[in-house]
Design a protein around this motif. Structure first.
Motif, PDB file in Angstrom:
ATOM      1  N   ASP A 195      58.632   3.806  63.703  1.00  0.00           N
ATOM      2  CA  ASP A 195      58.763   2.669  64.815  1.00  0.00           C
ATOM      3  C   ASP A 195      57.907   2.573  66.045  1.00  0.00           C
ATOM      4  O   ASP A 195      58.418   3.463  66.842  1.00  0.00           O
ATOM      5  CB  ASP A 195      60.199   2.161  64.839  1.00  0.00           C
ATOM      6  N   ARG A 196      56.723   1.910  66.066  1.00  0.00           N
ATOM      7  CA  ARG A 196      55.958   2.461  67.164  1.00  0.00           C
ATOM      8  C   ARG A 196      56.331   1.057  68.444  1.00  0.00           C
ATOM      9  O   ARG A 196      56.237   1.586  69.649  1.00  0.00           O
ATOM     10  CB  ARG A 196      54.365   1.983  67.151  1.00  0.00           C
ATOM     11  N   SER A 197      57.296   0.223  68.052  1.00  0.00           N
ATOM     12  CA  SER A 197      57.606  -0.714  69.152  1.00  0.00           C
ATOM     13  C   SER A 197      58.344   0.108  70.193  1.00  0.00           C
ATOM     14  O   SER A 197      58.701  -0.407  71.446  1.00  0.00           O
ATOM     15  CB  SER A 197      58.166  -1.880  68.663  1.00  0.00           C
ATOM     16  N   GLU A 198      59.463   1.021  69.664  1.00  0.00           N
ATOM     17  CA  GLU A 198      60.458   1.768  70.761  1.00  0.00           C
ATOM     18  C   GLU A 198      59.919   3.077  70.829  1.00  0.00           C
ATOM     19  O   GLU A 198      60.894   3.889  71.376  1.00  0.00           O
ATOM     20  CB  GLU A 198      61.898   1.561  70.157  1.00  0.00           C
ATOM     21  N   ASN A 199      58.779   3.590  70.622  1.00  0.00           N
ATOM     22  CA  ASN A 199      58.274   5.113  70.776  1.00  0.00           C
ATOM     23  C   ASN A 199      57.602   5.158  72.117  1.00  0.00           C
ATOM     24  O   ASN A 199      56.684   4.941  72.383  1.00  0.00           O
ATOM     25  CB  ASN A 199      57.565   5.285  69.507  1.00  0.00           C
ATOM     26  N   TYR A 235      54.215   7.092  72.044  1.00  0.00           N
ATOM     27  CA  TYR A 235      53.298   6.322  71.280  1.00  0.00           C
ATOM     28  C   TYR A 235      52.830   5.410  72.496  1.00  0.00           C
ATOM     29  O   TYR A 235      51.651   5.363  72.581  1.00  0.00           O
ATOM     30  CB  TYR A 235      53.770   5.765  70.356  1.00  0.00           C
ATOM     31  N   GLN A 236      53.554   4.803  73.060  1.00  0.00           N
ATOM     32  CA  GLN A 236      53.120   3.575  73.718  1.00  0.00           C
ATOM     33  C   GLN A 236      52.476   3.952  75.157  1.00  0.00           C
ATOM     34  O   GLN A 236      51.531   3.633  75.513  1.00  0.00           O
ATOM     35  CB  GLN A 236      54.272   2.472  74.346  1.00  0.00           C
ATOM     36  N   LYS A 295      49.086   5.657  74.167  1.00  0.00           N
ATOM     37  CA  LYS A 295      48.007   4.635  73.665  1.00  0.00           C
ATOM     38  C   LYS A 295      47.541   4.136  74.717  1.00  0.00           C
ATOM     39  O   LYS A 295      46.186   3.854  74.882  1.00  0.00           O
ATOM     40  CB  LYS A 295      48.859   3.764  72.749  1.00  0.00           C
ATOM     41  N   ARG A 296      48.427   3.876  75.810  1.00  0.00           N
ATOM     42  CA  ARG A 296      47.905   3.167  77.115  1.00  0.00           C
ATOM     43  C   ARG A 296      46.943   4.020  78.066  1.00  0.00           C
ATOM     44  O   ARG A 296      45.912   3.874  78.323  1.00  0.00           O
ATOM     45  CB  ARG A 296      49.074   2.827  77.916  1.00  0.00           C
TER      46      ARG A 296
END
Length: 162
Positions: free
Chosen positions: A41-45, A48-49, A52-53
């Motif tokens: 789950d990338r939305s709450e990782n 990752y976030q 990625k930014r």
């Protein structure tokens, strides 16, 4: 994009930054993003976030540096410059109150992170151009006109060549 001018040292620093971002920083961040994406789950990782930014910021800077380096004109030191303020000069000035300042006149892309560099496009640099030691330069500031006297002029690139 207009052609920017930089000193030889400035060009080398921009190139080094590009090389570091592309060869070292970006691959390291890409590995972290790949690892974090594999967790699901990338939305709450947060890993990752965040990374990625950071990867987007690196890519933006790499694009900027590549475009800049393609359109840059390197201005090397010339012995003809001696004794007068031109691009690349290290200048010591003093005002009527005895306040002294020393800075180097460089291109816009070289001033960031440096308090001792001023852009060739700045009002101070424009006032100093083509002046010699003991000349005065009148600089128009938001507070009014300020007069600066030139105490010393040198060219760091000339020191490197000797």
């Amino acid at each position: 994009m207009r052609t920017a001018i930089v000193t030889r040292e400035g060009f080398n620093k921009l190139k080094q930054e590009l090389d570091f971002l592309w060869r070292d920083e970006r691959p390291a961040i890409t590995k972290i993003v790949t690892w974090a994406a594999s967790l699901g789950d990338r939305s709450e990782n947060a890993d990752y976030q965040y990374n990625k930014r950071k990867l987007r910021e690196i890519d933006r800077r790499v694009r900027y540096l590549r475009k800049t380096l393609e359109n840059v004109k390197v201005v090397d030191y010339s012995p003809v410059q001696e004794g007068k303020v031109f691009f690349g000069a290290l200048v010591e000035v003093e005002n009527e109150d005895g306040v002294k300042r020393e800075f180097r006149v460089v291109g816009y892309d070289e001033i960031f992170g440096r308090n001792d560099y001023i852009s060739i496009d700045s009002p101070m640099a424009r006032a100093l151009l083509n002046k010699a030691i003991d000349d005065e330069a009148v600089v128009l500031t938001p507070q009014g006109e300020t007069t600066w006297y030139i105490n010393a002029i040198s060219y760091p690139a000339a020191d490197l060549e000797q």
